[in-house]
Design an enzyme around this catalytic site. Structure first.
Site, PDB file in Angstrom:
ATOM      1  N   ASP A  99       0.864  -1.183   0.000  1.00 57.78           N
ATOM      2  CA  ASP A  99       0.000   0.000   0.000  1.00 57.78           C
ATOM      3  C   ASP A  99       0.905   1.238   0.000  1.00 57.78           C
ATOM      4  O   ASP A  99       1.741   1.395   0.895  1.00 57.78           O
ATOM      5  CB  ASP A  99      -0.850  -0.015   1.292  1.00 57.78           C
ATOM      6  CG  ASP A  99      -2.191   0.652   1.102  1.00 57.78           C
ATOM      7  OD1 ASP A  99      -3.197   0.142   1.634  1.00 57.78           O
ATOM      8  OD2 ASP A  99      -2.233   1.685   0.402  1.00 57.78           O
ATOM      9  N   ASP A 200      -2.859   4.857  -2.283  1.00 54.73           N
ATOM     10  CA  ASP A 200      -3.850   5.512  -1.431  1.00 54.73           C
ATOM     11  C   ASP A 200      -4.241   6.895  -1.979  1.00 54.73           C
ATOM     12  O   ASP A 200      -3.370   7.701  -2.302  1.00 54.73           O
ATOM     13  CB  ASP A 200      -3.214   5.680  -0.035  1.00 54.73           C
ATOM     14  CG  ASP A 200      -4.234   6.056   1.025  1.00 54.73           C
ATOM     15  OD1 ASP A 200      -5.202   5.306   1.173  1.00 54.73           O
ATOM     16  OD2 ASP A 200      -4.039   7.079   1.676  1.00 54.73           O
ATOM     17  N   GLU A 257      -6.454   4.138  -5.636  1.00 49.88           N
ATOM     18  CA  GLU A 257      -7.715   4.405  -4.947  1.00 49.88           C
ATOM     19  C   GLU A 257      -8.103   5.830  -5.327  1.00 49.88           C
ATOM     20  O   GLU A 257      -7.359   6.770  -5.054  1.00 49.88           O
ATOM     21  CB  GLU A 257      -7.553   4.278  -3.428  1.00 49.88           C
ATOM     22  CG  GLU A 257      -8.878   4.474  -2.708  1.00 49.88           C
ATOM     23  CD  GLU A 257      -8.739   4.911  -1.271  1.00 49.88           C
ATOM     24  OE1 GLU A 257      -7.747   5.576  -0.943  1.00 49.88           O
ATOM     25  OE2 GLU A 257      -9.621   4.578  -0.466  1.00 49.88           O
ATOM     26  N   HIS A 331     -10.949  -2.486   4.011  1.00 51.70           N
ATOM     27  CA  HIS A 331     -10.746  -2.121   5.427  1.00 51.70           C
ATOM     28  C   HIS A 331     -11.485  -0.843   5.803  1.00 51.70           C
ATOM     29  O   HIS A 331     -11.500  -0.443   6.973  1.00 51.70           O
ATOM     30  CB  HIS A 331      -9.240  -1.966   5.684  1.00 51.70           C
ATOM     31  CG  HIS A 331      -8.669  -0.861   4.865  1.00 51.70           C
ATOM     32  ND1 HIS A 331      -8.563  -0.910   3.478  1.00 51.70           N
ATOM     33  CD2 HIS A 331      -8.206   0.357   5.214  1.00 51.70           C
ATOM     34  CE1 HIS A 331      -8.054   0.214   3.033  1.00 51.70           C
ATOM     35  NE2 HIS A 331      -7.838   1.009   4.053  1.00 51.70           N
ATOM     36  N   ASP A 332     -12.046  -0.155   4.802  1.00 52.48           N
ATOM     37  CA  ASP A 332     -12.785   1.095   5.069  1.00 52.48           C
ATOM     38  C   ASP A 332     -14.291   0.904   4.998  1.00 52.48           C
ATOM     39  O   ASP A 332     -15.036   1.870   5.192  1.00 52.48           O
ATOM     40  CB  ASP A 332     -12.440   2.157   4.000  1.00 52.48           C
ATOM     41  CG  ASP A 332     -11.027   2.660   4.109  1.00 52.48           C
ATOM     42  OD1 ASP A 332     -10.475   3.074   3.070  1.00 52.48           O
ATOM     43  OD2 ASP A 332     -10.458   2.618   5.224  1.00 52.48           O
TER      44      ASP A 332
HETATM   45  O1  TEU Z   1      -9.159   6.047   2.235  1.00 50.96           O
HETATM   46  C1  TEU Z   1      -9.489   7.217   1.507  1.00 50.96           C
HETATM   47  C2  TEU Z   1     -10.901   7.505   1.642  1.00 50.96           C
HETATM   48  O2  TEU Z   1     -11.510   8.090   0.797  1.00 50.96           O
HETATM   49  C3  TEU Z   1     -11.510   7.010   2.869  1.00 50.96           C
HETATM   50  O3  TEU Z   1     -11.128   7.905   3.903  1.00 50.96           O
HETATM   51  C4  TEU Z   1     -12.977   6.972   2.728  1.00 50.96           C
HETATM   52  O4  TEU Z   1     -13.429   8.212   2.225  1.00 50.96           O
HETATM   53  C5  TEU Z   1     -13.535   6.747   4.075  1.00 50.96           C
HETATM   54  O5  TEU Z   1     -12.788   5.720   4.682  1.00 50.96           O
HETATM   55  C6  TEU Z   1     -14.958   6.328   3.899  1.00 50.96           C
HETATM   56  O6  TEU Z   1     -15.445   6.046   5.186  1.00 50.96           O
HETATM   57  C7  TEU Z   1      -7.764   5.823   2.283  1.00 50.96           C
HETATM   58  C8  TEU Z   1      -7.526   4.601   3.154  1.00 50.96           C
HETATM   59  O7  TEU Z   1      -8.146   3.467   2.549  1.00 50.96           O
HETATM   60  C9  TEU Z   1      -8.096   4.890   4.513  1.00 50.96           C
HETATM   61  O8  TEU Z   1      -7.985   3.728   5.358  1.00 50.96           O
HETATM   62  C10 TEU Z   1      -7.323   6.044   5.127  1.00 50.96           C
HETATM   63  O9  TEU Z   1      -7.930   6.398   6.349  1.00 50.96           O
HETATM   64  C11 TEU Z   1      -7.363   7.266   4.190  1.00 50.96           C
HETATM   65  O10 TEU Z   1      -7.115   6.953   2.833  1.00 50.96           O
HETATM   66  C12 TEU Z   1      -6.261   8.244   4.595  1.00 50.96           C
HETATM   67  O11 TEU Z   1      -5.026   7.670   4.277  1.00 50.96           O
END
Ligand code: TEU
Ligand code: CA
Length: 562
Positions: A99, A200, A257, A331-332
């Site tokens: 990542d 990311d 992403e 994971h989000d």
């Molecule tokens: O996520 C980017 C992102 O857009 C997320 O914050 C999303 O909007 C949110 O989780 C929705 O609930 C990436 C990573 O996947 C995330 O784990 C990180 O927190 C974020 O970037 C910051 O690095």
């Protein structure tokens, strides 16, 4: 199949290291713990492993706040542990991608410590600063994790930008020195044999130099940064520079992403002729159940809208030489059976398999998030104290103290949408701590781990695991899944999702029932009264298809026609 790039008929398994397997009983998943489970992943049949960040980090955002890009965080192990994992992965003919989190660093990164020490420090302009008085914000942008995106440093009389937590200062991608530092970091890992990167928030690197105010949406207290920070003026220049200086020198895969990115914009990132990235993660299907409170809503998605999103992306990428990533969760995001299927005992596994059918028969590279193959559900923790995620904690405070939405709605929206739903430890058995750790897990297990765990799933020949294993095998064996043209069949109804995949030799008919009632699906004219071979279904009954298919509750099936 060997005349296409390897990532086009691969399946990716996402490992969240902190919650996958703990080898040294400190309650935190680690790299050696992943190595211990490689045989499980090889048995499953996946091709590529994606690890969430394992670099040195204060863990404010579970590793998405990096303080040293070339060191493994001690909580995950050592560089030797990592090299062993990579070598053992390759020995099993699987690949491993990392990542890459370079929109921002941790505020404990040496670059930021130097940058905030003085305006004259050579690292000062590695970040984004605006002069100010500490009272009037440079603009109205709101951070993804609540509050303003601007943090004031009194000593400098300046604000710095952080689209996420204030401990995650945004890097200044307009500074060529920053870009070269990033390319060096990428080479450091690629030279070790890493097979690519998930990148990311790649769509947020290039900001509109005017930093214009954003619209106030989802009754948030601040304006959104999407217009000023997503898909900005130089992003494609930077990615084409990254590709020519780094990516094109290795046989790797890249997936960006790209929050806040339409399909028209996304094809610019993935059109192979533009030499940027191989594919992107969009969020359109993740936003179908947002409401005036944004992500933390209690609203349910509409199937017709889901079909519209998938169809838009299937067609959009195919028409522009692009490529889709395919995912239900990560994971989000919440667990798919809770969010898109049915997580009650009666239909949980049936709906998990149906969701697998619908996603894995599409064109693109499927991503399976750890535990999805078990049909894991959201974890309904009773108290906010059981949740760990910064986003969840901030939402709780906002809903309770600012918006005054009350405990019931607030906890229900957290139960449905918290990122911690995906971050509960992987349940390996029905034993103590589900076999994840002999220590105290950093976050509670999902309370249903005695029922839903790897041991039980491997002992049940009808489990979701073996169904997903067949889906993976089908992708490796049937070229039509990789190269067939996607044709939606039932765009408007709210009950079933049916589509075709067509090439000059064969037709694949895919159909799934998103309801707990039996549904009848008319066969399309392209296959009506032809002899179709049932290649997979999540209900036992084998039957002749002539002009219709009767799908039981959450039933799904795939037929191959010559
Ligand atoms: O996520 C980017 C992102 O857009 C997320 O914050 C999303 O909007 C949110 O989780 C929705 O609930 C990436 C990573 O996947 C995330 O784990 C990180 O927190 C974020 O970037 C910051 O690095
Ligand atoms: Ca550990």
């Amino acid at each position: 199949m060997n005349d296409i790039e390897w990532w086009r008929n691969s399946v990716v398994y996402q490992v969240y290291p902190k919650s996958f397997n703990d080898s040294n009983d400190d309650g935190i998943g680690d790299i050696s713990g992943i190595t211990e489970k490689l045989d499980y992943l090889q048995k499953f049949g996946i091709d590529i492993i994606w690890l969430n960040p394992i670099y040195k980090s204060p863990q404010v955002d579970n590793g998405y706040d990096i303080s040293n890009y070339r060191e493994i965080d001690p909580s995950f192990g050592t560089m030797a542990d990592f090299q062993k994992l990579l070598d053992e992965t390759h020995k099993r003919h699987m690949r491993l991608i990392l990542d890459l989190v370079v929109n921002h660093t941790s505020d404990e990164h040496p670059w930021f410590k130097a940058a905030k020490s003085s305006k004259d420090d050579p690292h000062h302009n590695y970040y984004i600063w605006k002069d100010g008085d500490g009272k009037k914000l440079p603009n109205n942008w709101g951070s993804s994790f609540g509050g303003s995106t601007w943090e004031y440093i009194d000593k400098l009389g300046q604000y710095y930008l952080h689209l996420f937590a204030k401990q995650q200062p945004d890097l200044n991608w307009d500074n060529p020195k920053v870009r070269q530092e990033v390319y060096d970091i990428m080479r450091f890992w690629l030279e070790k044999g890493v097979d690519g990167f998930r990148m990311d928030v790649i769509s947020l690197f290039s900001k509109d130099p005017a930093y214009p105010d954003g619209p106030v949406i989802q009754n948030k207290a601040y304006g959104s940064y999407y217009k000023g920070a997503a898909n900005g003026p130089k992003i494609h220049d930077y990615l084409q520079e990254m590709n020519s200086q780094v990516l094109s020198h290795y046989d790797i895969v890249t997936v960006g992403e790209t929050p806040h990115t339409s399909v028209d914009e996304a094809v610019k990132y993935t059109d192979a002729n533009r030499h940027e990235l191989n594919m992107v993660f969009h969020f359109d299907h993740m936003h179908l159940d947002y409401d005036e409170n944004g992500k933390f809503s209690t609203k349910r998605f509409k199937l017709s809208e889901l079909k519209e999103v998938f169809t838009k992306w299937q067609n959009g990428m195919a028409e522009h030489n692009g490529w889709n990533s395919l995912y239900w969760s990560n994971h989000d995001q919440a667990r798919p059976v809770t969010r898109f299927g049915a997580d009650d005992t009666k239909w949980r596994e049936q709906s998990a398999k149906m969701l697998g059918t619908i996603l894995h028969m599409q064109q693109g590279t499927p991503f399976i998030f750890q535990g999805e193959e078990l049909g894991m559900t959201n974890a309904k923790f009773n108290s906010i104290d059981d949740y760990s995620d910064i986003e969840t904690k901030n939402i709780y405070n906002d809903f309770m103290n600012n918006k005054k939405l009350g405990l019931k709605y607030t906890m229900k929206s957290i139960y449905l949408k918290s990122r911690d739903n995906a971050r509960t430890p992987m349940p390996w058995s029905d034993g103590v701590n589900a076999g994840f750790t002999k220590g105290t897990p950093w976050i509670k297990l999902n309370p249903n781990y005695q029922e839903i765990n790897v041991k039980n799933t491997l002992a049940d020949s009808n489990s979701t695991f073996y169904y997903y294993q067949k889906l993976i095998k089908l992708r490796h064996e049937l070229p039509i899944i990789t190269n067939g043209k996607y044709v939606i069949l039932d765009k408007n109804n709210e009950q079933t999702y049916s589509y075709l995949r067509e090439n000059d030799k064969q037709i694949l008919f895919v159909t799934g029932n998103f309801t707990d009632k039996e549904q009848t699906v008319e066969l399309p004219k392209q296959v009506r009264n032809k002899d179709g071979k049932l290649v997979i279904s999540n209900f036992e009954k084998e039957f002749k298809t002539t002009d219709k298919v009767v799908l039981p509750a959450y039933g799904s099936s795939v037929y191959l026609y010559k």
